[in-house]
Write a protein that holds these residues in place. Structure first.
Motif, PDB file in Angstrom:
ATOM      1  N   THR A 284       0.937  -1.216   0.062  1.00  0.00           N
ATOM      2  CA  THR A 284      -0.128  -0.137   0.015  1.00  0.00           C
ATOM      3  C   THR A 284       0.877   1.172  -0.061  1.00  0.00           C
ATOM      4  O   THR A 284       2.041   1.201   0.425  1.00  0.00           O
ATOM      5  CB  THR A 284      -0.937  -0.031   1.409  1.00  0.00           C
ATOM      6  N   PRO A 285       0.155   2.513  -0.469  1.00  0.00           N
ATOM      7  CA  PRO A 285       1.181   3.652  -0.478  1.00  0.00           C
ATOM      8  C   PRO A 285       1.698   4.175   0.842  1.00  0.00           C
ATOM      9  O   PRO A 285       0.937   3.875   1.996  1.00  0.00           O
ATOM     10  CB  PRO A 285       0.231   4.784  -1.029  1.00  0.00           C
ATOM     11  N   SER A 286       2.754   4.682   0.799  1.00  0.00           N
ATOM     12  CA  SER A 286       3.283   5.340   2.195  1.00  0.00           C
ATOM     13  C   SER A 286       2.456   6.614   2.648  1.00  0.00           C
ATOM     14  O   SER A 286       1.728   7.280   1.658  1.00  0.00           O
ATOM     15  CB  SER A 286       4.775   5.822   1.911  1.00  0.00           C
ATOM     16  N   GLU A 287       2.676   7.102   3.917  1.00  0.00           N
ATOM     17  CA  GLU A 287       1.617   8.103   4.174  1.00  0.00           C
ATOM     18  C   GLU A 287       2.318   9.607   3.285  1.00  0.00           C
ATOM     19  O   GLU A 287       1.492  10.272   3.152  1.00  0.00           O
ATOM     20  CB  GLU A 287       2.058   8.412   5.695  1.00  0.00           C
ATOM     21  N   GLU A 288       3.542   9.548   3.054  1.00  0.00           N
ATOM     22  CA  GLU A 288       4.040  10.622   2.149  1.00  0.00           C
ATOM     23  C   GLU A 288       3.380  10.734   0.807  1.00  0.00           C
ATOM     24  O   GLU A 288       2.907  11.482   0.352  1.00  0.00           O
ATOM     25  CB  GLU A 288       5.520  10.489   2.146  1.00  0.00           C
ATOM     26  N   GLU A 289       3.251   9.585   0.204  1.00  0.00           N
ATOM     27  CA  GLU A 289       2.610   9.417  -1.184  1.00  0.00           C
ATOM     28  C   GLU A 289       1.111   9.989  -1.027  1.00  0.00           C
ATOM     29  O   GLU A 289       0.640  10.424  -1.799  1.00  0.00           O
ATOM     30  CB  GLU A 289       2.725   8.032  -1.908  1.00  0.00           C
ATOM     31  N   ILE A 290       0.404   9.336   0.198  1.00  0.00           N
ATOM     32  CA  ILE A 290      -1.100   9.700   0.248  1.00  0.00           C
ATOM     33  C   ILE A 290      -1.057  11.303   0.544  1.00  0.00           C
ATOM     34  O   ILE A 290      -1.849  11.850  -0.175  1.00  0.00           O
ATOM     35  CB  ILE A 290      -1.644   9.030   1.476  1.00  0.00           C
ATOM     36  N   LYS A 291      -0.192  11.691   1.247  1.00  0.00           N
ATOM     37  CA  LYS A 291      -0.148  13.249   1.437  1.00  0.00           C
ATOM     38  C   LYS A 291      -0.076  14.019   0.072  1.00  0.00           C
ATOM     39  O   LYS A 291      -0.529  14.890  -0.136  1.00  0.00           O
ATOM     40  CB  LYS A 291       0.813  13.554   2.493  1.00  0.00           C
ATOM     41  N   ASN A 292       0.826  13.514  -0.723  1.00  0.00           N
ATOM     42  CA  ASN A 292       1.218  14.323  -2.154  1.00  0.00           C
ATOM     43  C   ASN A 292       0.150  14.059  -3.089  1.00  0.00           C
ATOM     44  O   ASN A 292       0.094  14.666  -4.033  1.00  0.00           O
ATOM     45  CB  ASN A 292       2.543  13.841  -2.483  1.00  0.00           C
ATOM     46  N   ASN A 293      -0.311  12.892  -3.133  1.00  0.00           N
ATOM     47  CA  ASN A 293      -1.398  12.255  -4.003  1.00  0.00           C
ATOM     48  C   ASN A 293      -2.642  11.736  -3.109  1.00  0.00           C
ATOM     49  O   ASN A 293      -2.549  10.344  -3.274  1.00  0.00           O
ATOM     50  CB  ASN A 293      -0.756  11.445  -5.013  1.00  0.00           C
ATOM     51  N   PRO A 294      -3.662  12.322  -2.731  1.00  0.00           N
ATOM     52  CA  PRO A 294      -4.638  11.716  -2.059  1.00  0.00           C
ATOM     53  C   PRO A 294      -5.318  10.506  -2.927  1.00  0.00           C
ATOM     54  O   PRO A 294      -6.063   9.726  -2.137  1.00  0.00           O
ATOM     55  CB  PRO A 294      -5.446  12.935  -1.655  1.00  0.00           C
ATOM     56  N   ARG A 295      -5.297  10.774  -4.161  1.00  0.00           N
ATOM     57  CA  ARG A 295      -5.877   9.723  -5.035  1.00  0.00           C
ATOM     58  C   ARG A 295      -5.478   8.313  -4.796  1.00  0.00           C
ATOM     59  O   ARG A 295      -6.140   7.295  -5.061  1.00  0.00           O
ATOM     60  CB  ARG A 295      -6.078   9.959  -6.410  1.00  0.00           C
ATOM     61  N   ALA A 296      -4.158   8.220  -4.158  1.00  0.00           N
ATOM     62  CA  ALA A 296      -3.656   6.942  -4.161  1.00  0.00           C
ATOM     63  C   ALA A 296      -3.955   6.290  -2.739  1.00  0.00           C
ATOM     64  O   ALA A 296      -3.502   5.094  -2.651  1.00  0.00           O
ATOM     65  CB  ALA A 296      -2.011   7.294  -3.916  1.00  0.00           C
ATOM     66  N   ARG A 297      -4.874   6.816  -1.886  1.00  0.00           N
ATOM     67  CA  ARG A 297      -5.110   6.275  -0.570  1.00  0.00           C
ATOM     68  C   ARG A 297      -5.537   4.696  -0.621  1.00  0.00           C
ATOM     69  O   ARG A 297      -5.384   4.037   0.180  1.00  0.00           O
ATOM     70  CB  ARG A 297      -5.844   7.269   0.147  1.00  0.00           C
ATOM     71  N   SER A 298      -6.358   4.473  -1.624  1.00  0.00           N
ATOM     72  CA  SER A 298      -6.919   3.187  -1.825  1.00  0.00           C
ATOM     73  C   SER A 298      -6.293   2.106  -2.390  1.00  0.00           C
ATOM     74  O   SER A 298      -6.764   0.971  -2.547  1.00  0.00           O
ATOM     75  CB  SER A 298      -8.575   3.200  -2.056  1.00  0.00           C
ATOM     76  N   SER A 299      -5.355   2.409  -3.047  1.00  0.00           N
ATOM     77  CA  SER A 299      -4.422   1.578  -3.993  1.00  0.00           C
ATOM     78  C   SER A 299      -3.908   0.435  -3.266  1.00  0.00           C
ATOM     79  O   SER A 299      -3.221   0.683  -1.914  1.00  0.00           O
ATOM     80  CB  SER A 299      -3.201   2.412  -4.754  1.00  0.00           C
ATOM     81  N   LYS A 300      -3.810  -0.578  -3.930  1.00  0.00           N
ATOM     82  CA  LYS A 300      -2.951  -1.974  -3.497  1.00  0.00           C
ATOM     83  C   LYS A 300      -2.201  -2.447  -4.413  1.00  0.00           C
ATOM     84  O   LYS A 300      -2.815  -2.381  -5.826  1.00  0.00           O
ATOM     85  CB  LYS A 300      -3.915  -2.772  -2.981  1.00  0.00           C
ATOM     86  N   LEU A 301      -1.059  -2.936  -4.501  1.00  0.00           N
ATOM     87  CA  LEU A 301      -0.088  -3.539  -5.504  1.00  0.00           C
ATOM     88  C   LEU A 301       0.070  -5.066  -5.208  1.00  0.00           C
ATOM     89  O   LEU A 301       0.496  -5.265  -4.004  1.00  0.00           O
ATOM     90  CB  LEU A 301       1.242  -2.705  -5.334  1.00  0.00           C
ATOM     91  N   ARG A 302      -0.284  -5.823  -6.107  1.00  0.00           N
ATOM     92  CA  ARG A 302      -0.280  -7.239  -5.814  1.00  0.00           C
ATOM     93  C   ARG A 302       0.849  -7.802  -7.139  1.00  0.00           C
ATOM     94  O   ARG A 302       0.644  -7.401  -8.250  1.00  0.00           O
ATOM     95  CB  ARG A 302      -1.522  -8.071  -5.883  1.00  0.00           C
ATOM     96  N   VAL A 303       1.771  -8.745  -6.845  1.00  0.00           N
ATOM     97  CA  VAL A 303       2.650  -9.089  -7.669  1.00  0.00           C
ATOM     98  C   VAL A 303       2.640 -10.714  -7.590  1.00  0.00           C
ATOM     99  O   VAL A 303       2.928 -11.186  -6.479  1.00  0.00           O
ATOM    100  CB  VAL A 303       4.076  -8.637  -7.590  1.00  0.00           C
ATOM    101  N   ILE A 304       2.825 -11.305  -8.781  1.00  0.00           N
ATOM    102  CA  ILE A 304       2.996 -12.760  -9.139  1.00  0.00           C
ATOM    103  C   ILE A 304       3.985 -13.079 -10.070  1.00  0.00           C
ATOM    104  O   ILE A 304       4.354 -12.265 -11.134  1.00  0.00           O
ATOM    105  CB  ILE A 304       1.470 -13.349  -9.466  1.00  0.00           C
ATOM    106  N   GLU A 305       4.540 -14.411 -10.073  1.00  0.00           N
ATOM    107  CA  GLU A 305       6.043 -14.754 -10.599  1.00  0.00           C
ATOM    108  C   GLU A 305       5.717 -15.954 -11.109  1.00  0.00           C
ATOM    109  O   GLU A 305       5.199 -16.727 -10.395  1.00  0.00           O
ATOM    110  CB  GLU A 305       7.194 -14.421  -9.788  1.00  0.00           C
ATOM    111  N   LYS A 306       6.121 -16.218 -12.482  1.00  0.00           N
ATOM    112  CA  LYS A 306       6.272 -17.576 -13.115  1.00  0.00           C
ATOM    113  C   LYS A 306       7.434 -18.239 -12.805  1.00  0.00           C
ATOM    114  O   LYS A 306       8.496 -17.685 -12.967  1.00  0.00           O
ATOM    115  CB  LYS A 306       6.048 -17.462 -14.456  1.00  0.00           C
ATOM    116  N   ILE A 307       7.332 -19.424 -11.941  1.00  0.00           N
ATOM    117  CA  ILE A 307       8.453 -20.047 -11.333  1.00  0.00           C
ATOM    118  C   ILE A 307       8.780 -21.214 -12.310  1.00  0.00           C
ATOM    119  O   ILE A 307      10.144 -21.763 -11.982  1.00  0.00           O
ATOM    120  CB  ILE A 307       8.456 -20.429  -9.947  1.00  0.00           C
ATOM    121  N   LYS A 308       8.103 -21.919 -13.147  1.00  0.00           N
ATOM    122  CA  LYS A 308       8.411 -23.203 -13.872  1.00  0.00           C
ATOM    123  C   LYS A 308       7.480 -23.206 -15.129  1.00  0.00           C
ATOM    124  O   LYS A 308       6.373 -22.421 -15.201  1.00  0.00           O
ATOM    125  CB  LYS A 308       8.391 -24.226 -13.180  1.00  0.00           C
TER     126      LYS A 308
END
Length: 308
Positions: A284-308
């Motif tokens: 999730t975004p840092s407090e600093e990012e949310i302060k600079n860009n309030p539209r980021a407040r609800s954002s979430k990042l998920r990451v998946i990798e192909k292993i075989k």
């Protein structure tokens, strides 16, 4: 053009890019993520998707200042595999999805995304498509409106709001965003308006319906994962719980160990999943990012990798 890319450093670093990586930016927008990607892959190649002609025009100029090793495809990312196959591309090293509406789209009041600005009801990401917010608001039945407000907006006054819209349009068509906002306000209790804007969730629901936003997520993820080389990654930025739930559940399904062998000390290779979660919990975004860009407040990042 004011546009701040959300979770920029986190998402780019999570893709584990090399200078020769083949990358897909499934949601080009105004080129914030794409320009950072292109900067890092001077011997690689970037394919970027978007439906918005204005965004494509702007981003083409922006990316040309960095390099020429990119192709922009005007299409919904649900057509990713088909469009890349046309170009002879069957494998890639990274795919990034940023599922939010970009700030310039929200801030351009003529697009009709904002409930703060008066504009013609529109909300189309792709201006060439026929279905717009005007058709949804004026032509959908009370039951259909209730369903989309509840399903995509999770609004507890969905039924009241749908009823008010249908009553209002008996006298005249609903033409503008602020006209719709006033109808929504009249359908909810005053105390409900104090803490949050009563139109926020309803506008979200209409936008999702107009652009089929949720319908395309899982098929697109499926295509993205099937395109990955071993060691390749897919990163997804979501902006509300409905999007995040789809991504979370799909990634969980793709990284799950077969129940028949779960718990065995030495699980045979063929029973192990082809993918792993790079991070178990969403970033999730840092407090600093949310302060600079309030539209980021609800954002979430998920990451998946192909292993075989």
């Amino acid at each position: 053009m004011k546009h701040i890319s959300v979770l920029l450093n986190e998402s780019i670093s999570s893709l584990n890019l090399k200078e020769n990586s083949i990358v897909v930016d499934a949601t080009l927008g105004y080129g914030g993520h794409s320009s950072n990607i292109l900067d890092r892959i001077n011997k690689g190649y970037l394919f970027a998707f978007d439906q918005d002609s204005e965004a494509i025009r702007y981003s083409t100029d922006r990316l040309k200042n960095i390099g020429t090793n990119f192709t922009i495809i005007k299409s919904n990312f649900v057509n990713m595999k088909k469009e890349l196959e046309k170009l002879g591309v069957n494998h890639v090293d990274a795919v990034l999805f940023d599922l939010g509406v970009s700030s310039p789209q929200l801030d351009d009041k003529s697009r009709g995304f904002s409930f703060h600005e008066d504009a013609k009801l529109d909300m189309r990401m792709d201006k060439d498509q026929k279905l717009s917010a005007y058709e949804v608001v004026n032509n959908y039945s009370e039951k259909e409106l209730t369903n989309i407000f509840y399903k995509y907006g999770e609004d507890k006054f969905s039924k009241n709001i749908a009823r008010k819209i249908v009553e209002y349009r008996k006298a005249k068509k609903i033409e503008s965003t602020l006209e719709l906002v006033e109808i929504i306000k009249s359908a909810v209790p005053i105390k409900y308006r104090i803490n949050k804007h009563p139109a926020r969730q309803i506008f979200q629901a209409i936008r999702i319906e107009v652009n089929h936003e949720l319908d395309v997520i899982e098929p697109a993820l499926e295509q993205a994962l099937s395109l990955l080389n071993v060691g390749g990654r897919v990163a997804v930025i979501t902006f509300h719980s409905l999007e995040d739930r789809i991504v979370k559940n799909y990634f969980k399904k793709m990284t799950k160990i077969d129940e028949k062998v779960k718990g065995m000390p030495n699980i045979p290779e063929e029973y192990l999943p082809n993918y792993k979660l790079v991070i178990n919990k969403a970033i999730t975004p840092s407090e600093e990012e949310i302060k600079n860009n309030p539209r980021a407040r609800s954002s979430k990042l998920r990451v998946i990798e192909k292993i075989k």
